[in-house]
Design a protein around this motif. Structure first.
Motif, PDB file in Angstrom:
ATOM      1  N   ASP A 177       0.805  -1.217   0.000  1.00  0.00           N
ATOM      2  CA  ASP A 177       0.000   0.000   0.000  1.00  0.00           C
ATOM      3  C   ASP A 177       0.840   1.270   0.000  1.00  0.00           C
ATOM      4  OD1 ASP A 177       1.000  -0.534   2.462  1.00  0.00           O
ATOM      5  OD2 ASP A 177      -0.780   0.079   3.581  1.00  0.00           O
ATOM      6  N   GLY A 197      -4.757   2.146  -5.426  1.00  0.00           N
ATOM      7  CA  GLY A 197      -5.720   3.212  -5.213  1.00  0.00           C
ATOM      8  C   GLY A 197      -7.074   2.675  -4.785  1.00  0.00           C
ATOM      9  N   ARG A 198      -7.917   3.592  -4.361  1.00  0.00           N
ATOM     10  CA  ARG A 198      -9.255   3.212  -3.921  1.00  0.00           C
ATOM     11  C   ARG A 198     -10.160   2.983  -5.126  1.00  0.00           C
ATOM     12  NH1 ARG A 198     -10.474   7.415   1.099  1.00  0.00           N
ATOM     13  NH2 ARG A 198      -8.690   6.788   2.405  1.00  0.00           N
ATOM     14  N   GLY A 199     -11.045   2.019  -4.983  1.00  0.00           N
ATOM     15  CA  GLY A 199     -12.005   1.740  -6.037  1.00  0.00           C
ATOM     16  C   GLY A 199     -11.445   0.957  -7.206  1.00  0.00           C
ATOM     17  N   HIS A 202      -7.783  -5.051  -6.793  1.00  0.00           N
ATOM     18  CA  HIS A 202      -6.728  -5.396  -5.859  1.00  0.00           C
ATOM     19  C   HIS A 202      -6.346  -6.860  -6.028  1.00  0.00           C
ATOM     20  CE1 HIS A 202      -7.961  -1.940  -2.901  1.00  0.00           C
ATOM     21  NE2 HIS A 202      -7.679  -1.524  -4.114  1.00  0.00           N
ATOM     22  N   CYS A 245       0.446   4.879 -11.793  1.00  0.00           N
ATOM     23  CA  CYS A 245      -0.922   5.006 -11.313  1.00  0.00           C
ATOM     24  C   CYS A 245      -1.874   4.961 -12.502  1.00  0.00           C
ATOM     25  CB  CYS A 245      -1.085   6.300 -10.522  1.00  0.00           C
ATOM     26  SG  CYS A 245      -0.784   7.794 -11.485  1.00  0.00           S
ATOM     27  N   ARG A 291      -8.083   1.122  10.347  1.00  0.00           N
ATOM     28  CA  ARG A 291      -8.775   1.050   9.068  1.00  0.00           C
ATOM     29  C   ARG A 291      -7.770   0.846   7.946  1.00  0.00           C
ATOM     30  NH1 ARG A 291     -13.429   5.789   9.368  1.00  0.00           N
ATOM     31  NH2 ARG A 291     -14.554   4.921  11.160  1.00  0.00           N
ATOM     32  N   ARG A 292      -7.287  -0.353   7.830  1.00  0.00           N
ATOM     33  CA  ARG A 292      -6.388  -0.730   6.749  1.00  0.00           C
ATOM     34  C   ARG A 292      -6.865  -2.069   6.213  1.00  0.00           C
ATOM     35  NH1 ARG A 292      -1.453   0.980   5.409  1.00  0.00           N
ATOM     36  NH2 ARG A 292      -1.225   2.060   7.388  1.00  0.00           N
ATOM     37  N   VAL A 293      -7.194  -2.102   4.962  1.00  0.00           N
ATOM     38  CA  VAL A 293      -7.789  -3.287   4.369  1.00  0.00           C
ATOM     39  C   VAL A 293      -6.727  -4.025   3.584  1.00  0.00           C
ATOM     40  CG1 VAL A 293      -9.562  -4.138   2.809  1.00  0.00           C
ATOM     41  CG2 VAL A 293     -10.021  -2.144   4.239  1.00  0.00           C
ATOM     42  N   SER A 295      -6.191  -6.840   0.841  1.00  0.00           N
ATOM     43  CA  SER A 295      -6.962  -7.524  -0.197  1.00  0.00           C
ATOM     44  C   SER A 295      -6.382  -8.898  -0.444  1.00  0.00           C
ATOM     45  CB  SER A 295      -6.935  -6.723  -1.496  1.00  0.00           C
ATOM     46  OG  SER A 295      -7.363  -5.414  -1.276  1.00  0.00           O
TER      47      SER A 295
END
Length: 295
Positions: A177, A197-199, A202, A245, A291-293, A295
């Motif tokens: 990350d 990135g978000r969305g 992953h 990115c 709050r760390r996800v 994947s």
């Protein structure tokens, strides 16, 4: 002596500029270029001693850190000589009276090599530069760099994870990350966006067998944690391989300001980065996870 006549006011625009001035054009990378890395992108700083180094890919696709200056071959042992040809670092001389030198032989943060005692003077000079960086606070002390996780939070998070993409396993230089885009922005600075990135799509953490090359001895551990991107589309895996990115993935004319962080994973050379369990969330004393996800 006669002076040259001054230009008439009508020969300039209202803002004082000349009417025949040409607009400056910025250099761009050709779309069919084999490499997007700019010349200034080779230069970086050693994380251990803070001295400048130049990074080049080797013949085996591994990243090689070289001393930024050339040295006379008379003062460098033959096994320690390097040369750069077409952007590739080769562990040998090129027949000239100058050569390059690997930074690992000169790094003050590492033990002094016994095979090159004549390089002690240059090594001492780099050690003085490291001392100045430590005294001014530019370089963090080694104890801070190798510190453990914050108190009250136990995290199983690989500092250098193994990532599988395009059917090849690579060793990243930082957590998944925190892998940053290497493209150059319009302001001539490095893009600060992260690949994860978000969305977006992953990868997944999985335990896979530790495979070794033919002729190598087997390792004690039989599995290792790998962040697999094999299930993603080809273009998405290619974006990770070029370390860009989503905004710069399609910008074929934007150059790179840094070398990609991928290093081919070798179970024997990188045995200290083999983790036999999957990453987990960090736990706080009150039982809530940050709050760390993963994947």
């Amino acid at each position: 002596m006669c002076s040259s006549p001054s230009p008439s006011p009508s020969a300039r625009r209202w803002d004082g500029s000349r009417p025949n001035s040409h607009q400056r054009r910025s250099l761009r990378i050709a779309p069919d270029s084999a490499s997007r890395l700019l010349r200034c992108g080779h230069t970086t700083s050693c994380r251990e001693c803070g001295n400048p180094v130049e990074c080049y890919p080797g013949a085996d696709d591994r990243l090689v850190r070289l001393h930024p200056r050339e040295l006379p071959v008379a003062g460098v042992p033959e096994p320690c000589r390097w040369h750069v040809s077409r952007g590739i670092a080769h562990p040998a001389g090129d027949g000239s009276s100058w050569c390059r030198l690997a930074h690992d032989l000169l790094c003050p943060a590492r033990p002094a090599p016994t095979a090159a005692p004549q390089l002690s003077g240059l090594r001492r000079t780099l050690a003085l530069c490291t001392r100045r960086l430590l005294d001014t606070g530019v370089l963090a002390p080694p104890a801070t760099l190798t510190g453990g996780p914050p108190p009250g939070e136990a995290v199983c998070r690989p500092a250098r994870p193994v990532v599988q993409l395009l059917f090849v396993r690579y060793l990243a230089s930082r957590p998944v990350d925190e892998i940053q885009c290497v493209a150059q922005t319009r302001r001539r600075t490095r893009c600060t966006a992260e690949l994860l990135g978000r969305g977006g799509l992953h990868g997944v953490w999985t335990l896979v067998p530790v495979t070794v090359h033919h002729g190598q001895l087997a390792l004690p551990s039989d599995v290792t944690a790998v962040y697999s991107l094999s299930a993603l589309p080809y273009q998405e895996q290619l974006r990770w391989r070029t370390q860009r990115c989503r905004d710069h993935a399609t910008a074929s004319t934007a150059g790179d300001l840094a070398v990609t962080d991928w290093e081919p994973f070798d179970p024997l050379r990188h045995h200290e980065h083999i983790h036999t369990r999957l990453p987990t969330h960090g736990r706080r004393p009150n039982g809530h996870a940050p709050r760390r996800v993963w994947s």
